[in-house]
Write a protein that holds these residues in place. Structure first.
Motif, PDB file in Angstrom:
ATOM      1  N   LEU A   5      59.860  45.317  26.449  1.00  0.00           N
ATOM      2  CA  LEU A   5      59.387  45.531  27.825  1.00  0.00           C
ATOM      3  C   LEU A   5      57.877  45.319  27.903  1.00  0.00           C
ATOM      4  O   LEU A   5      57.364  44.750  28.868  1.00  0.00           O
ATOM      5  N   TYR A   6      57.205  45.772  26.878  1.00  0.00           N
ATOM      6  CA  TYR A   6      55.745  45.595  26.824  1.00  0.00           C
ATOM      7  C   TYR A   6      55.395  44.107  26.845  1.00  0.00           C
ATOM      8  O   TYR A   6      54.557  43.670  27.634  1.00  0.00           O
ATOM      9  N   ASP A   7      56.052  43.340  25.987  1.00  0.00           N
ATOM     10  CA  ASP A   7      55.787  41.897  25.926  1.00  0.00           C
ATOM     11  C   ASP A   7      56.031  41.236  27.281  1.00  0.00           C
ATOM     12  O   ASP A   7      55.325  40.321  27.680  1.00  0.00           O
ATOM     13  N   ARG A   8      57.043  41.735  27.964  1.00  0.00           N
ATOM     14  CA  ARG A   8      57.433  41.151  29.251  1.00  0.00           C
ATOM     15  C   ARG A   8      56.400  41.422  30.345  1.00  0.00           C
ATOM     16  O   ARG A   8      56.175  40.583  31.205  1.00  0.00           O
ATOM     17  N   TYR A   9      55.807  42.607  30.335  1.00  0.00           N
ATOM     18  CA  TYR A   9      54.997  43.014  31.495  1.00  0.00           C
ATOM     19  C   TYR A   9      53.507  43.196  31.234  1.00  0.00           C
ATOM     20  O   TYR A   9      52.763  43.412  32.188  1.00  0.00           O
ATOM     21  N   VAL A  10      53.077  43.111  29.998  1.00  0.00           N
ATOM     22  CA  VAL A  10      51.667  43.408  29.744  1.00  0.00           C
ATOM     23  C   VAL A  10      50.735  42.452  30.510  1.00  0.00           C
ATOM     24  O   VAL A  10      49.720  42.887  31.075  1.00  0.00           O
ATOM     25  N   GLY A  11      51.099  41.190  30.568  1.00  0.00           N
ATOM     26  CA  GLY A  11      50.257  40.205  31.257  1.00  0.00           C
ATOM     27  C   GLY A  11      50.156  40.484  32.745  1.00  0.00           C
ATOM     28  O   GLY A  11      49.065  40.445  33.328  1.00  0.00           O
ATOM     29  N   ARG A  12      51.289  40.816  33.344  1.00  0.00           N
ATOM     30  CA  ARG A  12      51.306  41.055  34.784  1.00  0.00           C
ATOM     31  C   ARG A  12      50.533  42.315  35.154  1.00  0.00           C
ATOM     32  O   ARG A  12      49.789  42.337  36.136  1.00  0.00           O
ATOM     33  N   ILE A  13      50.737  43.354  34.363  1.00  0.00           N
ATOM     34  CA  ILE A  13      50.040  44.614  34.656  1.00  0.00           C
ATOM     35  C   ILE A  13      48.533  44.432  34.441  1.00  0.00           C
ATOM     36  O   ILE A  13      47.716  44.900  35.231  1.00  0.00           O
ATOM     37  N   TYR A  14      48.192  43.702  33.383  1.00  0.00           N
ATOM     38  CA  TYR A  14      46.773  43.451  33.116  1.00  0.00           C
ATOM     39  C   TYR A  14      46.150  42.702  34.295  1.00  0.00           C
ATOM     40  O   TYR A  14      45.061  43.048  34.747  1.00  0.00           O
ATOM     41  N   ASN A  15      46.823  41.670  34.766  1.00  0.00           N
ATOM     42  CA  ASN A  15      46.308  40.886  35.898  1.00  0.00           C
ATOM     43  C   ASN A  15      46.086  41.761  37.126  1.00  0.00           C
ATOM     44  O   ASN A  15      45.061  41.660  37.791  1.00  0.00           O
ATOM     45  N   TYR A  16      47.079  42.586  37.397  1.00  0.00           N
ATOM     46  CA  TYR A  16      46.991  43.464  38.567  1.00  0.00           C
ATOM     47  C   TYR A  16      45.757  44.363  38.451  1.00  0.00           C
ATOM     48  O   TYR A  16      44.952  44.460  39.383  1.00  0.00           O
ATOM     49  N   ILE A  17      45.613  44.979  37.289  1.00  0.00           N
ATOM     50  CA  ILE A  17      44.495  45.912  37.102  1.00  0.00           C
ATOM     51  C   ILE A  17      43.159  45.159  37.080  1.00  0.00           C
ATOM     52  O   ILE A  17      42.162  45.629  37.622  1.00  0.00           O
ATOM     53  N   TYR A  18      43.174  43.999  36.473  1.00  0.00           N
ATOM     54  CA  TYR A  18      41.937  43.210  36.389  1.00  0.00           C
ATOM     55  C   TYR A  18      41.381  42.918  37.787  1.00  0.00           C
ATOM     56  O   TYR A  18      40.192  43.079  38.046  1.00  0.00           O
ATOM     57  N   TYR A  19      42.265  42.507  38.685  1.00  0.00           N
ATOM     58  CA  TYR A  19      41.799  42.190  40.033  1.00  0.00           C
ATOM     59  C   TYR A  19      41.480  43.436  40.855  1.00  0.00           C
ATOM     60  O   TYR A  19      40.757  43.369  41.832  1.00  0.00           O
ATOM     61  N   ARG A  20      42.044  44.587  40.441  1.00  0.00           N
ATOM     62  CA  ARG A  20      41.723  45.816  41.171  1.00  0.00           C
ATOM     63  C   ARG A  20      40.429  46.439  40.655  1.00  0.00           C
ATOM     64  O   ARG A  20      39.741  47.127  41.402  1.00  0.00           O
ATOM     65  N   THR A  21      40.116  46.243  39.389  1.00  0.00           N
ATOM     66  CA  THR A  21      38.907  46.862  38.844  1.00  0.00           C
ATOM     67  C   THR A  21      37.739  45.881  38.780  1.00  0.00           C
ATOM     68  O   THR A  21      36.597  46.274  38.941  1.00  0.00           O
ATOM     69  N   GLY A  22      38.067  44.641  38.535  1.00  0.00           N
ATOM     70  CA  GLY A  22      37.015  43.625  38.555  1.00  0.00           C
ATOM     71  C   GLY A  22      36.357  43.363  37.219  1.00  0.00           C
ATOM     72  O   GLY A  22      35.420  42.571  37.148  1.00  0.00           O
ATOM     73  N   ASN A  23      36.796  44.007  36.180  1.00  0.00           N
ATOM     74  CA  ASN A  23      36.201  43.667  34.885  1.00  0.00           C
ATOM     75  C   ASN A  23      37.189  43.861  33.741  1.00  0.00           C
ATOM     76  O   ASN A  23      38.140  44.637  33.837  1.00  0.00           O
ATOM     77  N   GLN A  24      36.932  43.113  32.685  1.00  0.00           N
ATOM     78  CA  GLN A  24      37.838  43.053  31.544  1.00  0.00           C
ATOM     79  C   GLN A  24      37.940  44.391  30.812  1.00  0.00           C
ATOM     80  O   GLN A  24      39.035  44.817  30.436  1.00  0.00           O
ATOM     81  N   HIS A  25      36.805  45.046  30.650  1.00  0.00           N
ATOM     82  CA  HIS A  25      36.777  46.281  29.874  1.00  0.00           C
ATOM     83  C   HIS A  25      37.676  47.350  30.498  1.00  0.00           C
ATOM     84  O   HIS A  25      38.532  47.943  29.828  1.00  0.00           O
ATOM     85  N   ASP A  26      37.487  47.589  31.788  1.00  0.00           N
ATOM     86  CA  ASP A  26      38.313  48.604  32.460  1.00  0.00           C
ATOM     87  C   ASP A  26      39.764  48.155  32.574  1.00  0.00           C
ATOM     88  O   ASP A  26      40.671  48.986  32.533  1.00  0.00           O
TER      89      ASP A  26
END
Lengths: 196, 112
Positions: A25-46
């Motif tokens: 499940l992690y392999d399946r969704y890590v990219g999507r969740i990361y993308n979502y959070i990346y655009y909500r926070t605006g930076n790679q670290h967070d």
């Protein structure tokens, strides 16, 4: 073979303590969740920090996960949404950085040496999106970054497909009106400015 | 010149604007790829090292049984095929020898 395992089956196995099933499940969704959070926070670290928190929390609660007809992905997005909301609240209290101004556009993130100069149009669009209410920003990210359908977005946001469709349409109209009110001659949409 | 009602023209312009705006948003929100090390390390942290490779036996029992049965049948098929070849070669060799013996006996009889 394991890659063909459905979310529900993997989840059932993960709930019984099969960590490798959770890995699927992690392999399946890590990219999507990361993308979502990346655009909500605006930076790679967070984005990395919050993504790891999402999956840690999910793993912790998988044994007590109740299937209420909500897909696993929607559950993950909800965890992510809550964590991002907390993150925004904490940051607004601290007032360390102005949120979203730090958004690095894709490409600039992976190769800092070749930082892509943010174009005037992107800057303009970013400012427009920043002005939108949180749920509308979320909708745009889920639609354009994670390529979710209206039905899937509805499951994540707890709304019906029709409500999402309507919200999306209203969001576009708001953005378009904003462009017009800011500068009728702005080349962004190359609108004629003669109506509306 | 074709006459257009003002509200109709307004609707067309709105739709065009929204489509244009949609395409701009699509171009702006490009998916990003998380760092490979981050993804790898987080996976390790959560589930540890992968236990099985893609080529190992699957977990599901009937699939494992079918795979084993297929393997056994293939093995015996190969053995049976090999044995048939060996028997055929031996038979061929024996047949040749008998023919040679028969031929030589016939030649001797003629000579006598």
């Amino acid at each position: 073979m394991d890659l063909e395992l459905s979310d529900a089956d993997a989840l059932a196995r993960a709930a019984q303590g099969d960590s490798e099933a959770f890995g699927i499940l992690y392999d399946r969704y890590v990219g999507r969740i990361y993308n979502y959070i990346y655009y909500r926070t605006g930076n790679q670290h967070d984005a990395e920090d919050l993504t790891s928190r999402v999956f840690t929390r999910a793993m912790k609660h998988v044994p007590t996960y109740e299937d209420r007809g909500l897909p696993f992905s929607a559950w993950l997005y909800r965890i992510a949404h809550n964590l991002v909301a907390n993150w925004h609240r904490d940051n607004s209290r601290r007032q360390i950085v102005e949120l979203d101004d730090s958004i690095q556009l894709p490409g600039s993130q992976l190769q800092p040496e070749s930082l892509v100069v943010r174009t005037e149009q992107e800057e303009f669009l970013l400012n427009l999106v920043k002005k939108l209410p949180e749920d509308r920003q979320q909708l745009l990210i889920l639609k354009f970054v994670d390529h979710l359908s209206n039905a899937e977005i509805g499951e994540v946001m707890g709304k019906t497909e029709g409500a999402i469709k309507s919200l999306y349409h209203r969001t576009l109209i708001t953005l378009r009106d904003e462009v017009k009110s800011m500068n009728l001659n702005h080349p962004f949409l190359e609108m004629d400015g003669s109506e509306g | 010149m074709k006459f257009e009602w003002p509200w109709k023209r307004q609707k067309i312009t709105l739709e065009t604007d929204l489509k244009l705006l949609e395409s701009k948003l699509e171009a702006f929100f490009q998916p990003v790829t998380p760092r490979v090390e981050f993804v790898k390390n987080l996976r390790l942290e959560l589930v540890g090292k992968p236990k099985r490779s893609r080529f190992s036996l699957p977990e599901v029992k009937w699939q494992r049984a079918a795979l084993l049965a297929g393997g056994i049948v293939s093995f015996f098929g190969l053995v049976f095929g090999g044995l048939r070849i060996v028997v055929a070669v031996i038979a061929l060799l024996q047949g040749n020898r008998k023919r040679i013996v028969k031929d030589s006996m016939a030649k001797e009889a003629i000579a006598v």
